[in-house]
Each structure stands twice: as structure tokens, then as C-alpha cells.
Design a protein around this motif. Sequence first.
Motif, PDB file in Angstrom:
ATOM      1  N   GLU A  35    -113.827  26.992   7.725  1.00  9.49           N
ATOM      2  CA  GLU A  35    -112.499  26.360   7.698  1.00  9.49           C
ATOM      3  C   GLU A  35    -112.112  25.319   6.583  1.00  9.49           C
ATOM      4  O   GLU A  35    -111.031  25.888   5.524  1.00  9.49           O
ATOM      5  N   THR A  36    -113.316  25.052   5.265  1.00  8.06           N
ATOM      6  CA  THR A  36    -113.117  25.021   3.616  1.00  8.06           C
ATOM      7  C   THR A  36    -112.780  25.917   3.086  1.00  8.06           C
ATOM      8  O   THR A  36    -111.938  26.445   2.467  1.00  8.06           O
ATOM      9  N   GLN A  37    -113.465  27.192   3.822  1.00  8.62           N
ATOM     10  CA  GLN A  37    -113.037  28.456   3.441  1.00  8.62           C
ATOM     11  C   GLN A  37    -112.429  28.777   3.332  1.00  8.62           C
ATOM     12  O   GLN A  37    -111.739  29.638   2.554  1.00  8.62           O
ATOM     13  N   LYS A  38    -111.573  28.617   4.342  1.00 10.00           N
ATOM     14  CA  LYS A  38    -110.430  28.952   4.833  1.00 10.00           C
ATOM     15  C   LYS A  38    -109.150  28.603   4.094  1.00 10.00           C
ATOM     16  O   LYS A  38    -107.958  29.143   3.626  1.00 10.00           O
ATOM     17  N   HIS A  39    -109.418  27.297   4.229  1.00 10.99           N
ATOM     18  CA  HIS A  39    -108.076  26.526   3.039  1.00 10.99           C
ATOM     19  C   HIS A  39    -108.521  26.474   1.774  1.00 10.99           C
ATOM     20  O   HIS A  39    -108.169  27.141   1.891  1.00 10.99           O
ATOM     21  N   GLU A  40    -109.666  27.282   0.971  1.00 16.28           N
ATOM     22  CA  GLU A  40    -110.038  28.304   0.073  1.00 16.28           C
ATOM     23  C   GLU A  40    -109.115  29.295  -0.305  1.00 16.28           C
ATOM     24  O   GLU A  40    -108.019  29.824  -1.239  1.00 16.28           O
ATOM     25  N   LEU A  41    -108.984  30.524   0.519  1.00 12.93           N
ATOM     26  CA  LEU A  41    -108.654  31.535   1.024  1.00 12.93           C
ATOM     27  C   LEU A  41    -107.054  30.869   0.550  1.00 12.93           C
ATOM     28  O   LEU A  41    -105.972  31.815  -0.132  1.00 12.93           O
ATOM     29  N   ASP A  42    -106.349  30.469   1.736  1.00 11.17           N
ATOM     30  CA  ASP A  42    -105.266  30.295   1.652  1.00 11.17           C
ATOM     31  C   ASP A  42    -104.727  29.295  -0.210  1.00 11.17           C
ATOM     32  O   ASP A  42    -103.710  29.994  -0.319  1.00 11.17           O
ATOM     33  N   LEU A  43    -105.799  28.683  -0.381  1.00 11.63           N
ATOM     34  CA  LEU A  43    -104.556  28.586  -1.772  1.00 11.63           C
ATOM     35  C   LEU A  43    -104.369  29.266  -2.660  1.00 11.63           C
ATOM     36  O   LEU A  43    -104.131  29.746  -2.751  1.00 11.63           O
ATOM     37  N   TYR A  44    -105.337  30.271  -2.688  1.00 13.83           N
ATOM     38  CA  TYR A  44    -105.098  31.884  -3.163  1.00 13.83           C
ATOM     39  C   TYR A  44    -104.135  32.830  -2.883  1.00 13.83           C
ATOM     40  O   TYR A  44    -103.971  33.106  -3.982  1.00 13.83           O
ATOM     41  N   GLU A  45    -103.968  32.809  -1.926  1.00 15.53           N
ATOM     42  CA  GLU A  45    -103.037  33.268  -1.190  1.00 15.53           C
ATOM     43  C   GLU A  45    -102.012  32.684  -1.646  1.00 15.53           C
ATOM     44  O   GLU A  45    -101.123  33.548  -1.790  1.00 15.53           O
ATOM     45  N   GLN A  46    -101.551  31.091  -1.930  1.00 19.71           N
ATOM     46  CA  GLN A  46    -100.139  30.804  -2.090  1.00 19.71           C
ATOM     47  C   GLN A  46     -99.875  31.002  -4.071  1.00 19.71           C
ATOM     48  O   GLN A  46     -99.166  31.389  -4.054  1.00 19.71           O
ATOM     49  N   ALA A  47    -101.022  31.454  -4.714  1.00 25.94           N
ATOM     50  CA  ALA A  47    -101.172  31.072  -5.608  1.00 25.94           C
ATOM     51  C   ALA A  47    -101.021  32.882  -6.172  1.00 25.94           C
ATOM     52  O   ALA A  47    -100.030  32.783  -6.679  1.00 25.94           O
ATOM     53  N   GLU A  48    -101.268  33.728  -5.270  1.00 24.65           N
ATOM     54  CA  GLU A  48    -101.125  34.889  -4.989  1.00 24.65           C
ATOM     55  C   GLU A  48     -99.281  35.033  -4.720  1.00 24.65           C
ATOM     56  O   GLU A  48     -98.653  35.847  -5.467  1.00 24.65           O
ATOM     57  N   LEU A  49     -98.657  34.218  -4.237  1.00 26.58           N
ATOM     58  CA  LEU A  49     -97.487  34.352  -3.811  1.00 26.58           C
ATOM     59  C   LEU A  49     -96.302  34.195  -4.793  1.00 26.58           C
ATOM     60  O   LEU A  49     -95.728  34.088  -5.304  1.00 26.58           O
ATOM     61  N   LEU A  50     -97.102  33.098  -5.407  1.00 26.16           N
ATOM     62  CA  LEU A  50     -96.396  32.825  -6.811  1.00 26.16           C
ATOM     63  C   LEU A  50     -96.137  33.627  -7.721  1.00 26.16           C
ATOM     64  O   LEU A  50     -95.090  34.070  -8.229  1.00 26.16           O
ATOM     65  N   MET A  51     -97.242  34.015  -7.693  1.00 26.15           N
ATOM     66  CA  MET A  51     -97.086  35.411  -8.989  1.00 26.15           C
ATOM     67  C   MET A  51     -96.003  36.702  -8.247  1.00 26.15           C
ATOM     68  O   MET A  51     -95.407  37.274  -9.437  1.00 26.15           O
ATOM     69  N   ARG A  52     -96.577  36.686  -7.785  1.00 22.12           N
ATOM     70  CA  ARG A  52     -95.700  38.000  -6.970  1.00 22.12           C
ATOM     71  C   ARG A  52     -94.291  37.953  -7.368  1.00 22.12           C
ATOM     72  O   ARG A  52     -93.241  38.182  -7.390  1.00 22.12           O
ATOM     73  N   LEU A  53     -93.523  36.283  -6.686  1.00 20.33           N
ATOM     74  CA  LEU A  53     -92.480  36.143  -6.682  1.00 20.33           C
ATOM     75  C   LEU A  53     -92.104  36.240  -8.563  1.00 20.33           C
ATOM     76  O   LEU A  53     -90.507  36.175  -8.446  1.00 20.33           O
ATOM     77  N   VAL A  54     -92.725  36.004  -8.983  1.00 20.76           N
ATOM     78  CA  VAL A  54     -92.856  35.784 -10.367  1.00 20.76           C
ATOM     79  C   VAL A  54     -92.140  36.863 -11.211  1.00 20.76           C
ATOM     80  O   VAL A  54     -90.771  37.309 -11.055  1.00 20.76           O
ATOM     81  N   LYS A  55     -92.847  37.997 -11.046  1.00 21.16           N
ATOM     82  CA  LYS A  55     -93.051  39.225 -10.412  1.00 21.16           C
ATOM     83  C   LYS A  55     -90.910  39.690 -10.537  1.00 21.16           C
ATOM     84  O   LYS A  55     -91.004  40.473 -10.953  1.00 21.16           O
ATOM     85  N   ALA A  56     -91.120  39.364  -8.629  1.00 19.08           N
ATOM     86  CA  ALA A  56     -90.089  39.959  -8.587  1.00 19.08           C
ATOM     87  C   ALA A  56     -88.933  39.229  -9.011  1.00 19.08           C
ATOM     88  O   ALA A  56     -87.877  40.408  -9.062  1.00 19.08           O
ATOM     89  N   GLN A  57     -88.721  37.665  -9.287  1.00 17.47           N
ATOM     90  CA  GLN A  57     -87.937  37.054 -10.673  1.00 17.47           C
ATOM     91  C   GLN A  57     -87.673  38.061 -11.455  1.00 17.47           C
ATOM     92  O   GLN A  57     -86.195  38.074 -11.743  1.00 17.47           O
ATOM     93  N   ILE A  58     -88.847  39.048 -12.351  1.00 13.29           N
ATOM     94  CA  ILE A  58     -88.651  39.734 -13.831  1.00 13.29           C
ATOM     95  C   ILE A  58     -87.631  40.859 -13.415  1.00 13.29           C
ATOM     96  O   ILE A  58     -86.235  41.748 -13.710  1.00 13.29           O
ATOM     97  N   ARG A  59     -88.397  41.700 -12.292  1.00 14.75           N
ATOM     98  CA  ARG A  59     -88.487  43.257 -12.163  1.00 14.75           C
ATOM     99  C   ARG A  59     -86.202  42.828 -11.471  1.00 14.75           C
ATOM    100  O   ARG A  59     -85.917  43.344 -11.609  1.00 14.75           O
ATOM    101  N   ALA A  60     -85.630  41.562 -11.017  1.00 14.85           N
ATOM    102  CA  ALA A  60     -84.086  41.880 -10.467  1.00 14.85           C
ATOM    103  C   ALA A  60     -83.721  41.111 -11.837  1.00 14.85           C
ATOM    104  O   ALA A  60     -83.249  41.922 -11.711  1.00 14.85           O
ATOM    105  N   ARG A  61     -84.529  40.510 -12.627  1.00 19.58           N
ATOM    106  CA  ARG A  61     -83.375  40.288 -13.892  1.00 19.58           C
ATOM    107  C   ARG A  61     -82.993  41.505 -14.514  1.00 19.58           C
ATOM    108  O   ARG A  61     -82.212  41.834 -15.488  1.00 19.58           O
ATOM    109  N   LEU A  62     -84.623  41.950 -14.708  1.00 18.49           N
ATOM    110  CA  LEU A  62     -84.124  44.009 -15.629  1.00 18.49           C
ATOM    111  C   LEU A  62     -83.173  44.804 -15.042  1.00 18.49           C
ATOM    112  O   LEU A  62     -83.389  45.583 -15.201  1.00 18.49           O
ATOM    113  N   GLY A  63     -83.074  44.412 -13.799  1.00 20.81           N
ATOM    114  CA  GLY A  63     -82.290  45.312 -12.830  1.00 20.81           C
ATOM    115  C   GLY A  63     -83.311  46.173 -12.369  1.00 20.81           C
ATOM    116  O   GLY A  63     -83.097  47.588 -12.221  1.00 20.81           O
ATOM    117  N   GLN A  64     -84.840  46.352 -11.860  1.00 15.78           N
ATOM    118  CA  GLN A  64     -85.679  47.314 -11.806  1.00 15.78           C
ATOM    119  C   GLN A  64     -85.750  47.509 -10.080  1.00 15.78           C
ATOM    120  O   GLN A  64     -85.761  46.949  -9.616  1.00 15.78           O
TER     121      GLN A  64
END
Length: 83
Positions: free
Chosen positions: A54-83
Motif C-alpha cells: 500500500e505504501t508503494q502504491k501510494h508512492e506510485l499514485d503520487l508520481y502519476e499525479q505529478a505526471e498528469l500535472l505536467m501533461r496538462l501543462v504541456k497540453a495547455q501550451i500546445r493548445a495556446r500555440l495551436g499545435q
Amino acid sequence: MSTTEVSSRIIEEIAELFASCPSEEKIHEYRPSAQTTRRISQLLEAGRLGQIDETQKHELDLYEQAELLMRLVKAQIRARLGQ
């Protein structure tokens, strides 16, 4: 390595990135450090083998949340640039 150390590391890496006032290109180039990537690979392998606690699963979940944040930021940038 504790959950706090890993989750703090990835959050710290992202905070350092944004604190540096990066260009959009630098944001797109961002990748987690080799140390963080190795740890995540270990967690994914443990999960694949059904040997994740469970501790490791929680650790992995936290990483996945950080990855999702970065994907969303990158998608917002691409959308704003019209890519």
C-alpha cells in the motif's frame, strides 16, 4: 527510500522547473531525473509482479499525479500555440 522522499523529489523537481521561469520549450523538454525514473520503474515492476504494498502504491499514485500535472501543462501550451 520513503514515499515522502520520492514524492518530495518529483514535486521539488517540478517546483524547480517552474521557479526558473522556463520557456515553453524547457517545459516541453522536462523529464523526471534519472533517480526518480529508476524508482518509478521499480514501483511499476513491483506492481506488474503483484508485489506492491500500500505504501508503494501510494508512492506510485503520487508520481502519476505529478505526471498528469505536467501533461496538462504541456497540453495547455500546445493548445495556446495551436499545435
